[in-house]
Design an enzyme around this catalytic site. Structure first.
Site, mmCIF file in Angstrom:
data_model
loop_
_atom_site.group_PDB
_atom_site.id
_atom_site.type_symbol
_atom_site.label_atom_id
_atom_site.label_comp_id
_atom_site.label_asym_id
_atom_site.label_seq_id
_atom_site.Cartn_x
_atom_site.Cartn_y
_atom_site.Cartn_z
ATOM 1 N N PRO A 254 0.815 -1.170 0.001
ATOM 2 C CA PRO A 254 -0.096 -0.095 -0.037
ATOM 3 C C PRO A 254 0.766 1.454 -0.145
ATOM 4 O O PRO A 254 0.449 2.327 -0.694
ATOM 5 C CB PRO A 254 -0.894 0.075 1.353
ATOM 6 C CG PRO A 254 -0.846 -1.637 1.570
ATOM 7 C CD PRO A 254 0.527 -2.106 1.052
ATOM 8 N N TRP A 282 -2.162 -4.536 -4.990
ATOM 9 C CA TRP A 282 -2.361 -4.709 -6.432
ATOM 10 C C TRP A 282 -1.642 -6.143 -6.746
ATOM 11 O O TRP A 282 -0.624 -6.233 -7.877
ATOM 12 C CB TRP A 282 -1.525 -3.636 -7.126
ATOM 13 C CG TRP A 282 -2.135 -2.170 -7.065
ATOM 14 C CD1 TRP A 282 -1.682 -1.095 -6.049
ATOM 15 C CD2 TRP A 282 -3.285 -1.864 -7.541
ATOM 16 N NE1 TRP A 282 -2.378 -0.040 -6.360
ATOM 17 C CE2 TRP A 282 -3.543 -0.421 -7.447
ATOM 18 C CE3 TRP A 282 -4.333 -2.527 -8.579
ATOM 19 C CZ2 TRP A 282 -4.565 0.067 -7.574
ATOM 20 C CZ3 TRP A 282 -5.524 -1.611 -8.783
ATOM 21 C CH2 TRP A 282 -5.561 -0.487 -8.455
ATOM 22 N N GLU A 504 4.610 -2.904 -13.703
ATOM 23 C CA GLU A 504 5.949 -3.425 -14.224
ATOM 24 C C GLU A 504 6.972 -2.354 -14.263
ATOM 25 O O GLU A 504 7.915 -2.157 -15.436
ATOM 26 C CB GLU A 504 5.826 -4.218 -15.359
ATOM 27 C CG GLU A 504 5.164 -5.601 -15.086
ATOM 28 C CD GLU A 504 4.840 -6.267 -16.563
ATOM 29 O OE1 GLU A 504 4.565 -5.659 -17.578
ATOM 30 O OE2 GLU A 504 4.593 -7.503 -16.340
HETATM 31 C C1 FAD Z 1 -4.171 -2.907 -12.346
HETATM 32 C C2 FAD Z 1 -2.647 -2.932 -11.524
HETATM 33 C C3 FAD Z 1 -2.342 -4.261 -11.524
HETATM 34 C C4 FAD Z 1 -1.211 -4.561 -10.993
HETATM 35 N N1 FAD Z 1 -0.571 -5.675 -10.799
HETATM 36 C C5 FAD Z 1 0.517 -5.693 -9.747
HETATM 37 C C6 FAD Z 1 1.183 -7.249 -9.523
HETATM 38 O O1 FAD Z 1 0.371 -7.914 -10.089
HETATM 39 N N2 FAD Z 1 2.022 -7.142 -8.366
HETATM 40 C C7 FAD Z 1 2.588 -6.036 -8.063
HETATM 41 O O2 FAD Z 1 3.584 -6.246 -7.244
HETATM 42 N N3 FAD Z 1 2.150 -4.888 -8.438
HETATM 43 C C8 FAD Z 1 1.317 -4.643 -9.391
HETATM 44 N N4 FAD Z 1 0.896 -3.592 -9.613
HETATM 45 C C9 FAD Z 1 1.287 -2.500 -9.090
HETATM 46 C C10 FAD Z 1 2.334 -1.403 -10.020
HETATM 47 O O3 FAD Z 1 3.499 -2.245 -10.356
HETATM 48 C C11 FAD Z 1 2.605 -0.197 -9.243
HETATM 49 O O4 FAD Z 1 1.519 0.433 -9.364
HETATM 50 C C12 FAD Z 1 3.657 0.740 -10.012
HETATM 51 O O5 FAD Z 1 4.941 -0.021 -9.926
HETATM 52 C C13 FAD Z 1 3.899 1.888 -9.357
HETATM 53 O O6 FAD Z 1 3.651 2.147 -8.127
HETATM 54 P P1 FAD Z 1 3.037 2.983 -7.179
HETATM 55 O O7 FAD Z 1 1.440 2.854 -7.539
HETATM 56 O O8 FAD Z 1 3.136 2.942 -5.676
HETATM 57 O O9 FAD Z 1 3.192 4.543 -7.810
HETATM 58 P P2 FAD Z 1 4.724 5.535 -7.174
HETATM 59 O O10 FAD Z 1 5.686 4.601 -6.858
HETATM 60 O O11 FAD Z 1 4.048 6.259 -5.917
HETATM 61 O O12 FAD Z 1 4.866 6.503 -8.216
HETATM 62 C C14 FAD Z 1 3.718 7.279 -8.544
HETATM 63 C C15 FAD Z 1 4.291 8.433 -9.491
HETATM 64 O O13 FAD Z 1 5.169 9.146 -8.378
HETATM 65 C C16 FAD Z 1 6.426 9.505 -9.283
HETATM 66 N N5 FAD Z 1 7.535 9.259 -8.754
HETATM 67 C C17 FAD Z 1 7.771 8.031 -7.896
HETATM 68 N N6 FAD Z 1 9.170 7.943 -7.678
HETATM 69 C C18 FAD Z 1 9.623 8.884 -8.205
HETATM 70 C C19 FAD Z 1 11.142 8.993 -8.479
HETATM 71 N N7 FAD Z 1 12.275 8.471 -7.681
HETATM 72 N N8 FAD Z 1 11.568 10.039 -9.289
HETATM 73 C C20 FAD Z 1 10.596 10.754 -10.070
HETATM 74 N N9 FAD Z 1 9.454 10.483 -9.826
HETATM 75 C C21 FAD Z 1 8.833 9.566 -9.035
HETATM 76 C C22 FAD Z 1 6.158 9.001 -10.908
HETATM 77 O O14 FAD Z 1 5.512 10.197 -11.458
HETATM 78 C C23 FAD Z 1 5.147 7.799 -10.718
HETATM 79 O O15 FAD Z 1 4.313 7.948 -11.755
HETATM 80 C C24 FAD Z 1 -0.505 -3.399 -10.598
HETATM 81 C C25 FAD Z 1 -0.964 -1.747 -10.627
HETATM 82 C C26 FAD Z 1 -2.092 -1.839 -11.357
HETATM 83 C C27 FAD Z 1 -2.720 -0.591 -11.358
#
Ligand code: FAD
Length: 526
Positions: A254, A282, A504
Site C-alpha cells: 500500500p 495490487w 511493471e
Molecule cells: C491494475 C494494476 C495491476 C497491478 N498488478 C501488480 C501485480 O500483480 N504485482 C505487483 O507487485 N504490483 C502490481 N501493480 C502495481 C504497480 O506495479 C505499481 O502501481 C507501480 O509499480 C507504481 O507504483 P505506485 O503505484 O506505488 O506508484 P508510485 O511509486 O507512488 O509512483 C507514482 C508516481 O510518482 C512519481 N515518482 C515516484 N518515484 C519517483 C522518483 N524516484 N523520481 C521521480 N518521480 C517519481 C512518478 O511520476 C510515478 O508515476 C499493479 C498496478 C495496477 C494499477
C-alpha cells in the site's frame, strides 16, 4: 515511394548516441541520475525511439511503406524531445543533414500516411512476415483466441468477471504457458518470439480475459531460471509450463510502489520455514492463483534485505477471500475495483504469520537477500511480455476502427473516405508497426541472451504501451460518440490500455531507473 529507412536510422542513432554520451558525462555514468531526471527521461525516450527506428529499418520489404512512415514520424520527433535539454548537454545543432531531412519530409507527407489508412480500410493491416513455424504459432493462437477468448471479452469487462476456467485449461493443453521454458523443465522452448506472438493474439481478443495470463508464469519462470535451485526448477517449472499451477506476483505494498527496496512485508524464520506478515497491494490474479511469488524482507534495510518466496495458497474465484492455515496463519484478499483490465482482479492482501516451507525460498539459503535481483530478472521478462500485450491491444483497436470507418457514413460518404480519417488511421497502423518492431527485437534479444536484452525489453514496454494508449484513443475518436459507448469494444480498449504504462515499472521510473540507468552505465552507446 520507398524511403531510405537505413539513412534515417543512422542519423537518429547518431543524434541519440550524442545525447547518451553527454548525459553519461553529466550523470557520472548514471550515478547522478536523480540530479538530472528530466535530462535522463528525455534521453531514454529519444534512445528508445531511435532504437525503434533501427528496427523499422530492418523490417521486411512488404512493410516498407509503413515502416518508412513510422520511421519518419519518430525521427521528426527526436529533435523536439531533445530540444529542452540540448543546451544543458551541449548537443549543438539538432537538425538532420539535408538528405535525411528530405527523406523524413517525404515520410511525413499526408499522402504517404493516408495511403496506409486507405489500405487498412480496404484490406486490413499487413501481417509481419515470419518463418513457417512462427507463422503457424500466430495463426493457431489467433484461431484459438477468436474461438475461446473473444466471445467472453465484453461480458468479463462489463460484469467484472474472472477469466473463464476453460480459457486457462485450453491454454494449458496447448502449451501456451511453457513457450519460453526450456524443454528440460517441461516447456516447449519455442522461444520468446513465439511467446510474444501468442500474447499478442490473446490480447487482441482480450487484454485481461486471455492476454495477461502468461505474464505471471513468465515472471516467476524467469526468476527461477535466474536463481532457483536445481530442485526448485524441477519442481516448479514443469507445473508452471503445464498450467497446473497459476501464479501471482506480489511486490507492491500500500505504501511502497516504485521504491521496491523499501518494502516492509516481512518473513521471519520459524520451525521448518518462514512466517509472512504484512500488507501487499495490487496483486493481480491473487484470488485464482495457486502460488504467489512474494518479495519479503528477511534482513536489514534496502534491496539486500529482500528475499523471494513461492507462497502456496488455496484458489478463490471471487472478489475477496479469507484463508487460514492449520498453524494459525491467515491471509485475506480484497480486489480493488478498476475501470479496465477486468478479468484478472488485482488484490490488496494482508498476511499474518502465513507459513512458507524452507524449500520455497527461491535459491535456498543462498537466495536470502537475493530476492530483489531475482525479482528484477523476472520483471525484465514481464516487461517484454507486456510489449506483446500492448501490440495485441493496439491491433484490436486498428482492426475495429478500420472496419467502423468503412461503414459509418456522414455527409453522404463513409467517414473512411475522408483524408483526415485515413491519415489518423494510417498513423495508428504505422505507430503499431514501430511498437511491434522493437518488441520483436526484444524477444530475439532474449532468445540470443544479448547483453542489451534487459534494456531493450524495457524500451519495448515503454514504447509499445504508449503506442497502445495513443492508438486506442485515436480509434475512439474515429468512432465519435459511439466510441464512448460501452456497446463498442473500442471503449474497452481505451480503458484497458490506460493500465499498461503503470504496472511493471510506472513509465517515469522505467525511463529513469531501468532504461536510463541501462544506457548511461553502458561502456558504449546502444
Ligand atoms: C491494475 C494494476 C495491476 C497491478 N498488478 C501488480 C501485480 O500483480 N504485482 C505487483 O507487485 N504490483 C502490481 N501493480 C502495481 C504497480 O506495479 C505499481 O502501481 C507501480 O509499480 C507504481 O507504483 P505506485 O503505484 O506505488 O506508484 P508510485 O511509486 O507512488 O509512483 C507514482 C508516481 O510518482 C512519481 N515518482 C515516484 N518515484 C519517483 C522518483 N524516484 N523520481 C521521480 N518521480 C517519481 C512518478 O511520476 C510515478 O508515476 C499493479 C498496478 C495496477 C494499477
Amino acid at each position: 515511394m520507398a524511403l531510405n529507412r537505413q539513412r534515417i536510422a543512422d542519423a537518429t542513432r547518431e543524434l541519440a548516441d550524442r545525447a547518451i554520451v553527454a548525459a553519461r558525462a553529466l550523470t557520472n555514468g548514471g550515478a547522478g541520475i536523480d540530479g538530472h531526471q528530466v535530462v535522463v527521461d528525455r534521453v531514454a525516450y529519444a534512445a528508445t525511439e531511435a532504437r525503434a527506428i533501427t528496427e523499422l529499418a530492418a523490417a521486411p520489404a512488404v512493410l516498407a511503406e509503413i515502416a518508412g512512415v513510422a520511421a519518419a514520424e519518430l525521427a521528426a520527433a527526436i529533435p523536439y524531445r531533445l530540444a529542452p535539454i540540448a543546451a544543458l548537454l551541449e548537443l549543438g545543432d539538432l537538425r538532420y543533414p539535408d538528405a535525411v531531412a528530405a527523406e523524413i519530409a517525404a515520410g511525413l507527407a499526408p499522402a504517404a500516411v493516408e495511403a496506409i489508412g486507405a489500405t487498412a480500410i480496404a484490406a486490413g493491416t499487413p501481417a509481419w512476415p515470419l518463418d513457417e513455424m512462427l507463422a503457424e504459432v500466430r495463426a493457431n493462437v489467433r484461431a484459438f483466441a477468436e474461438r475461446e477468448v473473444a466471445p467472453h471479452a465484453e461480458r468479463i469487462h462489463h460484469h467484472d468477471e474472472l477469466v473463464p476456467e476453460r480459457v486457462i485449461s485450453e491454454m494449458s493443453k496447448l502449451g501456451y504457458f511453457g513457450l519460453s521454458i526450456p524443454e528440460s523443465y517441461g516447456g516447449t522452448e519455442l522461444g520468446n518470439l513465439a511467446m510474444i506472438l501468442t500474447t499478442e493474439e490473446l490480447s487482441r481478443a482480450s487484454l485481461a480475459g486471455g492476454g495477461s495470463l502468461i505474464t505471471r508464469p513468465e515472471i516467476l519462470a524467469k526468476a527461477l531460471l535466474a536463481g532457483g535451485t536445481e530442485e526448485q526448477k524441477q519442481t516448479w517449472l514443469p507445473r508452471l509450463a503445464s498450467g497446473e499451477i497459476m501464479a501471482a506476483i506480489s511486490v507492491t505494498e500500500p505504501n511502497v510502489g516504485s521504491d521496491v527496496a523499501s518494502l516492509t512485508c516481512k518473513a521471519e524464520r520459524v520451525d521448518g520455514g518462514w512466517a509472512i506478515t504484512g500488507a501487499k497491494a495490487w496483486c493481480t490474479f491473487a484470488g485464482r492463483a495457486d502460488v504467489i511469488a512474494l518479495l519479503a524482507r528477511t534482513g536489514g534495510g534496502g534491496a539486500r534485505g529482500l528475499t523471494l518466496f513461492i507462497v502456496d495458497k488455496p484458489r478463490f474465484l471471487g472478489h475477496d477471500f479469507d484463508a487460514a492455515q492449520p498453524g494459525g496463519g491467515t491471509l485475506t484478499g480484497k480486489a480493488d475495483r478498476t475501470p479496465g483490465y477486468r478479468g484478472m482482479h488485482s488484490f490488496t492482501l494482508a498476511f499474518e504469520n502465513w507459513r512458507v516451507p524452507d524449500a520455497q525460498l527461491v535459491g535456498g539459503e543462498a537466495g536470502i537477500g537475493r530476492g530483489f535481483a531475482l525479482q528484477m530478472a523476472g520483471f525484465a521478462a514481464g516487461r517484454l511480455q507486456t510489449g506483446g500485450r500492448a501490440c495485441g491491444l493496439a491491433q484490436a483497436a486498428v482492426d475495429h476502427t478500420a472496419r467502423y470507418v468503412g461503414e459509418r457514413t456522414q455527409f453522404g460518404r463513409p467517414i473512411g473516405d475522408y483524408g483526415l480519417t485515413r491519415y489518423h488511421l494510417g498513423r495508428m497502423v504505422s505507430r503499431l508497426t514501430a511498437a511491434r518492431g522493437i518488441t520483436y527485437a526484444g524477444a530475439r534479444a532474449f532468445d540470443d541472451h544479448a547483453a542489451d536484452a534487459v534494456t531493450l525489453a524495457a524500451m519495448s514496454k515503454l514504447f509499445a504501451c504508449d503506442v497502445a494508449v495513443e492508438v486506442t484513443q485515436l480509434g475512439q475518436l474515429l468512432h465519435g460518440g459511439w466510441g464512448y459507448a460501452e456497446e463498442y469494444p473500442i471503449s474497452r480498449y481505451v480503458a484497458d490500455a490506460q493500465v499498461l504504462p503503470i504496472f511493471e515499472g510506472v513509465k517515469p521510473i522505467l525511463a529513469l531507473k531501468v532504461i536510463g540507468r541501462g544506457l548511461l552505465a553502458r561502456a558504449a552507446p546502444m
